[in-house]
Structures are given as structure tokens and as C-alpha cells.
Design a protein around this motif. Structure first.
Motif, PDB file in Angstrom:
ATOM      1  N   GLY A   1       0.792  -1.222   0.000  1.00 48.99           N
ATOM      2  CA  GLY A   1       0.000   0.000   0.000  1.00 48.99           C
ATOM      3  C   GLY A   1       0.823   1.270   0.000  1.00 48.99           C
ATOM      4  O   GLY A   1       0.347   2.319   0.462  1.00 48.99           O
ATOM      5  N   ILE A   2       2.050   1.203  -0.524  1.00 49.04           N
ATOM      6  CA  ILE A   2       2.930   2.372  -0.547  1.00 49.04           C
ATOM      7  C   ILE A   2       3.104   2.818  -1.991  1.00 49.04           C
ATOM      8  O   ILE A   2       3.489   2.017  -2.853  1.00 49.04           O
ATOM      9  N   ALA A   3       2.822   4.083  -2.259  1.00 44.11           N
ATOM     10  CA  ALA A   3       2.915   4.628  -3.612  1.00 44.11           C
ATOM     11  C   ALA A   3       4.360   4.954  -3.952  1.00 44.11           C
ATOM     12  O   ALA A   3       5.194   5.182  -3.069  1.00 44.11           O
ATOM     13  N   ALA A   4       4.632   4.991  -5.263  1.00 45.45           N
ATOM     14  CA  ALA A   4       5.980   5.291  -5.740  1.00 45.45           C
ATOM     15  C   ALA A   4       5.996   6.573  -6.547  1.00 45.45           C
ATOM     16  O   ALA A   4       5.199   6.752  -7.473  1.00 45.45           O
ATOM     17  N   ASP A   5       6.895   7.452  -6.163  1.00 42.18           N
ATOM     18  CA  ASP A   5       7.269   8.612  -6.961  1.00 42.18           C
ATOM     19  C   ASP A   5       8.488   8.155  -7.760  1.00 42.18           C
ATOM     20  O   ASP A   5       9.597   8.137  -7.236  1.00 42.18           O
ATOM     21  N   LEU A   6       8.258   7.735  -9.004  1.00 39.57           N
ATOM     22  CA  LEU A   6       9.287   7.041  -9.777  1.00 39.57           C
ATOM     23  C   LEU A   6      10.169   8.033 -10.511  1.00 39.57           C
ATOM     24  O   LEU A   6       9.697   8.820 -11.330  1.00 39.57           O
ATOM     25  N   ALA A   7      11.472   7.982 -10.224  1.00 42.65           N
ATOM     26  CA  ALA A   7      12.417   8.949 -10.773  1.00 42.65           C
ATOM     27  C   ALA A   7      13.058   8.447 -12.051  1.00 42.65           C
ATOM     28  O   ALA A   7      13.299   7.252 -12.229  1.00 42.65           O
ATOM     29  N   THR A   8      13.347   9.419 -12.919  1.00 41.06           N
ATOM     30  CA  THR A   8      14.289   9.162 -14.005  1.00 41.06           C
ATOM     31  C   THR A   8      15.677   9.401 -13.420  1.00 41.06           C
ATOM     32  O   THR A   8      15.950  10.499 -12.911  1.00 41.06           O
ATOM     33  N   PRO A   9      16.586   8.422 -13.478  1.00 42.09           N
ATOM     34  CA  PRO A   9      17.838   8.514 -12.720  1.00 42.09           C
ATOM     35  C   PRO A   9      18.914   9.308 -13.456  1.00 42.09           C
ATOM     36  O   PRO A   9      20.105   8.992 -13.364  1.00 42.09           O
ATOM     37  N   THR A  10      18.487  10.353 -14.138  1.00 45.01           N
ATOM     38  CA  THR A  10      19.369  11.037 -15.080  1.00 45.01           C
ATOM     39  C   THR A  10      20.330  12.027 -14.427  1.00 45.01           C
ATOM     40  O   THR A  10      21.127  12.664 -15.119  1.00 45.01           O
ATOM     41  N   ALA A  11      20.274  12.157 -13.090  1.00 40.83           N
ATOM     42  CA  ALA A  11      21.222  13.034 -12.403  1.00 40.83           C
ATOM     43  C   ALA A  11      22.584  12.370 -12.217  1.00 40.83           C
ATOM     44  O   ALA A  11      23.544  13.045 -11.829  1.00 40.83           O
ATOM     45  N   ALA A  12      22.671  11.074 -12.479  1.00 33.32           N
ATOM     46  CA  ALA A  12      23.938  10.370 -12.238  1.00 33.32           C
ATOM     47  C   ALA A  12      24.200   9.379 -13.364  1.00 33.32           C
ATOM     48  O   ALA A  12      23.984   8.182 -13.208  1.00 33.32           O
ATOM     49  N   PRO A  13      24.679   9.865 -14.517  1.00 31.38           N
ATOM     50  CA  PRO A  13      25.007   8.939 -15.610  1.00 31.38           C
ATOM     51  C   PRO A  13      26.114   7.971 -15.193  1.00 31.38           C
ATOM     52  O   PRO A  13      27.007   8.322 -14.411  1.00 31.38           O
ATOM     53  N   PRO A  14      26.073   6.742 -15.727  1.00 28.50           N
ATOM     54  CA  PRO A  14      27.075   5.747 -15.341  1.00 28.50           C
ATOM     55  C   PRO A  14      28.433   5.979 -15.991  1.00 28.50           C
ATOM     56  O   PRO A  14      28.561   6.725 -16.965  1.00 28.50           O
ATOM     57  N   ALA A  15      29.434   5.279 -15.473  1.00 31.04           N
ATOM     58  CA  ALA A  15      30.809   5.448 -15.968  1.00 31.04           C
ATOM     59  C   ALA A  15      30.932   5.081 -17.436  1.00 31.04           C
ATOM     60  O   ALA A  15      31.665   5.738 -18.184  1.00 31.04           O
ATOM     61  N   TRP A  16      30.207   4.033 -17.866  1.00 29.53           N
ATOM     62  CA  TRP A  16      30.342   3.625 -19.274  1.00 29.53           C
ATOM     63  C   TRP A  16      29.923   4.737 -20.226  1.00 29.53           C
ATOM     64  O   TRP A  16      30.464   4.859 -21.324  1.00 29.53           O
ATOM     65  N   PHE A  17      28.952   5.564 -19.782  1.00 32.17           N
ATOM     66  CA  PHE A  17      28.508   6.658 -20.648  1.00 32.17           C
ATOM     67  C   PHE A  17      29.652   7.644 -20.892  1.00 32.17           C
ATOM     68  O   PHE A  17      29.894   8.083 -22.019  1.00 32.17           O
ATOM     69  N   PHE A  18      30.378   8.004 -19.850  1.00 33.15           N
ATOM     70  CA  PHE A  18      31.450   8.992 -20.003  1.00 33.15           C
ATOM     71  C   PHE A  18      32.668   8.408 -20.716  1.00 33.15           C
ATOM     72  O   PHE A  18      33.399   9.138 -21.391  1.00 33.15           O
TER      73      PHE A  18
ATOM     74  N   GLY B   1       1.648   1.992 -16.644  1.00 35.87           N
ATOM     75  CA  GLY B   1       0.439   1.418 -16.058  1.00 35.87           C
ATOM     76  C   GLY B   1       0.649   0.730 -14.737  1.00 35.87           C
ATOM     77  O   GLY B   1      -0.274   0.076 -14.225  1.00 35.87           O
ATOM     78  N   HIS B   2       1.833   0.855 -14.143  1.00 41.06           N
ATOM     79  CA  HIS B   2       2.082   0.148 -12.882  1.00 41.06           C
ATOM     80  C   HIS B   2       1.264   0.787 -11.757  1.00 41.06           C
ATOM     81  O   HIS B   2       1.294   2.004 -11.564  1.00 41.06           O
ATOM     82  N   PRO B   3       0.536  -0.014 -10.986  1.00 41.82           N
ATOM     83  CA  PRO B   3      -0.362   0.565  -9.973  1.00 41.82           C
ATOM     84  C   PRO B   3       0.358   1.298  -8.841  1.00 41.82           C
ATOM     85  O   PRO B   3      -0.274   2.098  -8.140  1.00 41.82           O
ATOM     86  N   ALA B   4       1.650   1.051  -8.649  1.00 41.04           N
ATOM     87  CA  ALA B   4       2.368   1.757  -7.584  1.00 41.04           C
ATOM     88  C   ALA B   4       2.755   3.164  -7.986  1.00 41.04           C
ATOM     89  O   ALA B   4       2.939   4.037  -7.126  1.00 41.04           O
ATOM     90  N   VAL B   5       2.895   3.411  -9.286  1.00 42.08           N
ATOM     91  CA  VAL B   5       3.463   4.675  -9.759  1.00 42.08           C
ATOM     92  C   VAL B   5       2.383   5.757  -9.770  1.00 42.08           C
ATOM     93  O   VAL B   5       1.444   5.704 -10.563  1.00 42.08           O
ATOM     94  N   VAL B   6       2.549   6.758  -8.904  1.00 41.89           N
ATOM     95  CA  VAL B   6       1.570   7.851  -8.821  1.00 41.89           C
ATOM     96  C   VAL B   6       2.152   9.182  -9.283  1.00 41.89           C
ATOM     97  O   VAL B   6       1.407  10.149  -9.441  1.00 41.89           O
ATOM     98  N   MET B   7       3.469   9.235  -9.498  1.00 37.01           N
ATOM     99  CA  MET B   7       4.090  10.482  -9.934  1.00 37.01           C
ATOM    100  C   MET B   7       5.446  10.175 -10.553  1.00 37.01           C
ATOM    101  O   MET B   7       6.145   9.248 -10.133  1.00 37.01           O
ATOM    102  N   TRP B   8       5.805  10.965 -11.567  1.00 34.29           N
ATOM    103  CA  TRP B   8       7.153  10.925 -12.129  1.00 34.29           C
ATOM    104  C   TRP B   8       8.024  11.961 -11.416  1.00 34.29           C
ATOM    105  O   TRP B   8       7.611  13.108 -11.224  1.00 34.29           O
ATOM    106  N   HIS B   9       9.215  11.540 -11.064  1.00 33.92           N
ATOM    107  CA  HIS B   9      10.197  12.411 -10.422  1.00 33.92           C
ATOM    108  C   HIS B   9      11.310  12.628 -11.444  1.00 33.92           C
ATOM    109  O   HIS B   9      12.150  11.760 -11.660  1.00 33.92           O
TER     110      HIS B   9
END
Length: 671
Positions: free
Chosen positions: A74-91, A139-147
Motif C-alpha cells: 500500500g505504498i505509492a511510488a514517486d518514480l524517478a528518471t535517474p538522469t542526475a547520475a550517468p554511469p561510468a560507461w557513458f562517459f 500502467g504500474h499501480p504503484a506509480v503515482v508520480m514521475w520524479h
């Protein structure tokens, strides 16, 4: 399209980073979150490297299990795009995406936000990640907001690389209509032989021999804010395609030490405004800072409720000395945010990290575990927020507005000012604090805002103002409002050009004064004021041009010269404070000004040390009373009121605020 947050009552939780822990810990997390009353957590904020182990190859199995587990409890998720920390392979694949500082030094990856905001490779990778998340979890029932992202610009607000230079030129061409002559005029490039004959001659304000052209620097600040905003907007559009009904936010940083982004431009792009706020260990009255910035965030949200996305349960890890919070401070801080319009309270983070750069940052579940003061306070706060569920959706009730403008702040704090001691935030707080102590509700507004709802508008520090903003503020006084303006306001236009003819520039006529010379004061220097009190920081040679003198300097080179004036302007009044009075004198002066405007506090008699704020609902008002004195207080309230945290009626027309405690009173309308 309206996209409300689908979480009942007041949202409560924090950043949840299960990837930092073995999976067997997750079950305990769910049990303890339920015990604490957590109903929403932010997930996936820094998980890019685990979700995309190599370019275009995704592994969502861990995140699938986390979201399913949250939903099952019964816990909702504010699901983030993790784009503040690109991985090492990207750089490694795109080293050109790394940022460059103003000295030309290239920075390495290895922390967070180690990317150039103008990098095409970063933008492509970030949008690819956002699209993959949106399509998988729409459509995931936990996801109530995009972060979206996390704390844009916290560490990379500026990049001075060649890619950024090209983007800056594109931005300038759009701003000036592809007219280089218009840019030269706006920047005043005839000074110091800075004239540009080709767009490619223009560079970011990289390190040079002395001060930069101020308009160049100001436009650069505007560009940097807009460049990051374009990234946020692009991710938002990708997510909206995948899940049109899911609201989106990104966590602002409206707090004392961050001024990189013009949030007036950012707020309209979001469905829900959210903010991160942390206290300064060196601030002996950090509750004032919390209240002021809470009022700013509510104002950015257009007066609607907002979310506190990050706060600390105790110490942070990034100040020279990181102190724990005092007894009762966690609760007071959280409920003060609710008093200022927050419909959600969240912390960084849920479980204190045992490794990594933020291992000494406090959390809801501390290193000591559940046998700790912090944990007991976290559980108690969850109960408080459940008791305040009906407060959700209620709004503020201000008749006073303070003008807050990022352009003015950036311009004021450029080099080569009459005094580097004059700082936007400190001046604004000095005017806000007496109103806060008196329990006066305050909104914050842009210079060009609709002011029809206010009786009193204050402009403590509006060094830069364009013609439209100046006309809007002076018209407010003409229509019958009361306007009060602080020194060094109205001095320059939107291009940082000095308004000629005498100071305070754009406001001379409305204020009925003219200054021909400025006399800023040295650190520690004061001058006396007639009627008692002293003033510091600033003075100027004011000559009344229709205004009456309220107070004059009693000593120094300007003895006998007006320091505070009042001018009847149209149907209203315009006050000018040509100096910074001491705290007691400024408080008395602002009391006189607001009483002149007919502004009343939320309570007629606020006990000393008690913060009072009110939210207005459809059927009742909610009066928040927070004791910062440690003495407690008995406060008169309306008949028929109920104290919500104890569910007790207000017997005999009053409530008791415990020492260091909080009372929240429902006052029915019509009583």
C-alpha cells in the motif's frame, strides 16, 4: 490536463534506495514503513548504472520487484528518471559530455551531475532512459508520480566548454532576434572595446583578467537556467507521451545557498511543485529561513499545495559542522512546512547509508536502527500527518506580498557594485522576519504579477526591474495599495543599464524622492536615526520630491538627510527605506507600514516565540501554532474549534501549545 497526486491525505516518506541493500532487507523496510505511516517513497533516483549496464541494454528486474513490493504494502511510488547520475560507461563512450569549469579545467566523472547540460550525447541518453521507464511503468499501480532528474543544477549549473559556448550563442540569437547590433546595445559593448562583429566571437564568461561585462554575465545566468529547463521539459514530454494521466515534478532547491535557477520560469512546466530544504547549522533561527522559503515555494505553486521532497531528520553531511536536531525540532520543522502549504513531507533518505558520499547524512531509519530518538520521532510524525489528513488541499490567506526576482538577485550580486555587502537573500529575510514574528501571512511575487489580492507589497531588494515590472508595482500604489521599496532598488533595467536621472531609478516618481549619490557603509559602521535606533549597510543622499520624511540620519556625512520617507501616490502610498534599520527599528517601521495598509496578522495577539500560520479550506481554516521558545503558550481560538493532533475540542475558547510543541486547530467557517 489536470494531473492530481493520487495519495490519500498528507504524503509521507522519503528517498528509498533499495539497490544499496541486500534484498533480504527489503521485507524489513516494508514492515517499518508501515509502522511509520509511510505512504509514498521516491525510488530510482540514482540507479541508472544498474538499470542500463551498457548502452541500450536494460535490466528492470530489480525495479520491477521493488515496485511490486511497494504496491503490495500500500505504498505509492514517486518514480524517478535517474538522469542526475550517468554511469561510468557513458562517459567512457562520450568524454566530450563531461563539464568544464570557468578556468578551462575539465572535470571527471565519479560523483553526480558530472555532465554538460548542453551535451547532445547526454540529452539523447537521458531521453532514452526516460522513454524506457515511461513505457515500462506507465500502467504500474504503484506509480503515482514521475520524479524528473534530481536537484537540477545542484553541481553543474554552469559548464564553460565549447559545446556550451555554441548553445549559448544559439540562445542569444533567439533572445536578440538574430540581431548582433541589438546584443551589442543591450550589453553596452562599446565599453572596454568589447564590441562583437560575429556571433562566434562570443564566449561564455570564462576566467579572464578582471570583471566581466555585467549583462554578459546576467544573460549567461539566464541561459544556464533555461538550458537545464530544456532538459527537464524534454523528459517531461517523453513521460507525458507514455503516461498522460500521471503527474510529474522535479525537486527544486529553494533554500539559502542555491540561486542557480529561475524557478518562476520552471514552475509552470510541472504538474506539482516540490522542493528540497535543509537548515544551516550556523543559523540560530533557522525556523525563519524554513518559513520564508516555504512561502516562496507555495507562491511558485500559484498558492496551491506543494510537496517537501527532501528534508533531514537530523544532521546533513555537507556543512563544515553538521549538528543533530534538538528535541522536538524534527516535528516542528515538518509541521511548519505543512503550515506553509506542503501536502507532503519526505526526507533524504529512508534508510541511512552505510557506504558512499552521504553515509553521514541522517535518515528516517538511522544507523542506530529503531532503538533511537529519530526513529521514534519519525513514527510519531507519521501519526501527526495522518491526524492532519483533512488539511490537504487547503491554501494560504496572504494580504501581503514580497517581490522576489531571480534576475534582480543575480544582477545585484555581480561584481563591482557600490557594496559587496548588499545581498539579496539577507535583505529579503531582514524584512520578512518581523512579519513572520507578528504572524503576518506573506506571499512572494514576480514584479509583473497580478497584485489585486494584496493590500501591501514590499520590494526589499529589487536592484533590477524592467519597465513593465516597475509600472506594475507603481500602479499598485496608484490604485490604493501600499508599496514599500528598499534601497538600491529600481537602479537598472533588464539589461543592467543604469536608469539615468538619479536614484532610485524606476521608482523615483512613485516614491517622491531623488538621490544623487550613494554612501554605502563600511562593515560594522552604523549611523543614528531620528526617533531612536541605528542603521547599517547603506545610506544615500535623498532629496524629497513630494515625499514626507519619516526618519533622518542623526550623524555621519548625511546628518539631517531623510533615511525613510512616505509619499502619497495616487490613491495609495509608497514608502522608501534608504538604509537598513536595526532589527527593532525595522520591525517597528514595518508594523507601522502594514497597519497603514490595513494588514492584520493571522492572530491579533501572537504570544512571543510562537509561530502562527493559517491555511484555508472549503469548510474550515487550519491554524498552525508552533512554539519555538520552549515555554509553551495558551492561545485564544475561535469558538467551536478542535485541536487536530489531539482530537480535543478547544475548551473555553483556547488551546495549549506545549513547550517546543505544535497545535493545529480546525476553525469552522462562520464561527
Amino acid at each position: 490536463m489536470e494531473r492530481p497526486l493520487n495519495v490519500p491525505g498528507i504524503a509521507y516518506g522519503g528517498d528509498y534506495n533499495p539497490e544499496q541493500w541486500p534484498e533480504e532487507v527489503w521485507a524489513e523496510d516494508m514492515r517499518l514503513m508501515t509502522e511509520a505511516g509511510v505512504n509514498m517513497v521516491s525510488v530510482n533516483i540514482f540507479a541508472w548504472a544498474l538499470l542500463e549496464p551498457s548502452e541500450g541494454v536494460y535490466d528492470f528486474t530489480r525495479l520491477d520487484r521493488v515496485l511490486d513490493l511497494l504496491h503490495a504494502h500500500g505504498i505509492a511510488a514517486d518514480l524517478a528518471t535517474p538522469t542526475a547520475a550517468p554511469p561510468a560507461w557513458f562517459f567512457r563512450a562520450h568524454p566530450e559530455a563531461l563539464p568544464v569549469d570557468m578556468n578551462g579545467r575539465g572535470l571527471s566523472y565519479g560523483s553526480r551531475q558530472t555532465f554538460c547540460p548542453s551535451s547532445p550525447a547526454y540529452r539523447e541518453a537521458a531521453l532514452r532512459m526516460a522513454r524506457a521507464l515511461g513505457e515500462r511503468y506507465a500502467g504500474h499501480p504503484a506509480v503515482v508520480m514521475w520524479h524528473i532528474h534530481n536537484e537540477y543544477g545542484c553541481h553543474n549549473a554552469e559548464c564553460f566548454c565549447d559545446t556550451s559556448a555554441q548553445a549559448f550563442r544559439r540562445w542569444l540569437r533567439a533572445r536578440y532576434g538574430d540581431d548582433l547590433a541589438a546584443l551589442n546595445d543591450a550589453w553596452g559593448t562599446a565599453f572596454w572595446s568589447q564590441w562583437y562583429y560575429d556571433w562566434d566571437e562570443i564566449l561564455p564568461p570564462r576566467a579572464t583578467g578582471t570583471d566581466h561585462n555585467p549583462t554578459h554575465r546576467l544573460d549567461w545566468r539566464r541561459f544556464c537556467s533555461d538550458e537545464l529547463l530544456s532538459l527537464c521539459r524534454a523528459e517531461r514530454e517523453v513521460l507525458a507521451e507514455a503516461a498522460p494521466a500521471v503527474p510529474a515534478t522535479t525537486n527544486f532547491m529553494v533554500m539559502y545557498n542555491f540561486d542557480a535557477l529561475d524557478y518562476w520560469r520552471w514552475a509552470p512546466e510541472l504538474d506539482i511543485v516540490s522542493n528540497d530544504h535543509y537548515l544551516r547549522s550556523t543559523d540560530p533561527e533557522s525556523e525563519v529561513d524554513l518559513a520564508m522559503h516555504g512561502d516562496v515555494v507555495r507562491s511558485l505553486a500559484g498558492g496551491l499545495p506543494w510537496l517537501l521532497m527532501e528534508h533531514s531528520t537530523g544532521a546533513v553531511n555537507w556543512q563544515p559542522v553538521n549538528r543533530a536536531k534538538k528535541e522536538g525540532e524534527l516535528r516542528r520543522n515538518a509541521l511548519a512546512h505543512v503550515a506553509r502549504g506542503a501536502d507532503g513531507i519526505a526526507y533524504f533518505q529512508w534508510r541511512a547509508a552505510k557506504a558512499g558520499a552521504e553515509q553521514w547524512h541522517s535518515a528516517m531509519l538511522p544507523h542506530a536502527g529503531t532503538d533511537s530518538v529519530i526513529w521514534r520521532d519519525v513514527v510519531a510524525l507519521g501519526a501527526d500527518l495522518r491526524a492532519l489528513a483533512e488539511v490537504r488541499g487547503s491554501t494560504g490567506t496572504a494580504e501581503t506580498a514580497i517581490v522576489w526576482d531571480w534576475d534582480a538577485r543575480w544582477a545585484l550580486e555581480l561584481p563591482s557594485q557600490p557594496s559587496e555587502q548588499v545581498r539579496f537573500l539577507e535583505l529579503t529575510r531582514s524584512w520578512y522576519e518581523p512579519l513572520w514574528r507578528a504572524g503576518v501571512a506573506v506571499d512572494f511575487v514576480r514584479p509583473d504579477a497580478d497584485l489585486s489580492a494584496y493590500r501591501l507589497v514590499l520590494a526589499p531588494s529589487l536592484y533590477l526591474v524592467d519597465d513593465a515590472g516597475a509600472a506594475n508595482l507603481t500602479a499598485f500604489a496608484e490604485r490604493g495599495g501600499t508599496l514599500a521599496v528598499g534601497f538600491h532598488s529600481g537602479a537598472v533595467d533588464e539589461n543592467c543599464h543604469v536608469r539615468l536621472g538619479g536614484y532610485p531609478g524606476a521608482f523615483r516618481t512613485a516614491l517622491g524622492v531623488r538621490t544623487d549619490e550613494l554612501f554605502p557603509l563600511l562593515p560594522g559602521e552604523t549611523v543614528g536615526l531620528s526617533g531612536g535606533g541605528t542603521a547599517s549597510l547603506w545610506s544615500e543622499r535623498v532629496r524629497p520630491a513630494g515625499a514626507e520624511t519619516v526618519a533622518s540620519y542623526t550623524d555621519g556625512p548625511l546628518a539631517g538627510v531623510p533615511a525613510v520617507t512616505r509619499h502619497a501616490h495616487g490613491a495609495g502610498a509608497a514608502w522608501y527605506l534608504a538604509t537598513l534599520p536595526d532589527r527593532r527599528t525595522l520591525a517597528a517601521l514595518l508594523t507601522r507600514i502594514r497597519e497603514d495598509a490595513g494588514v492584520r496578522p493571522v492572530l491579533s495577539d501572537v504570544p512571543p516565540g510562537v509561530e502562527a500560520a493559517r491555511r484555508r479550506g472549503s469548510d474550515a481554516d487550519y491554524l498552525f501554532l508552533i512554539d519555538h521558545s520552549g515555554a509553551g503558550a495558551e492561545v485564544a481560538v475561535a469558538a467551536g474549534s478542535v485541536e487536530l493532533l489531539t482530537a480535543q475540542p478547544a475548551a473555553h475558547g483556547s488551546v495549549t501549545v506545549p513547550p517546543g510543541g505544535v497545535a493545529v486547530v480546525r476553525e469552522p467557517h462562520g464561527t
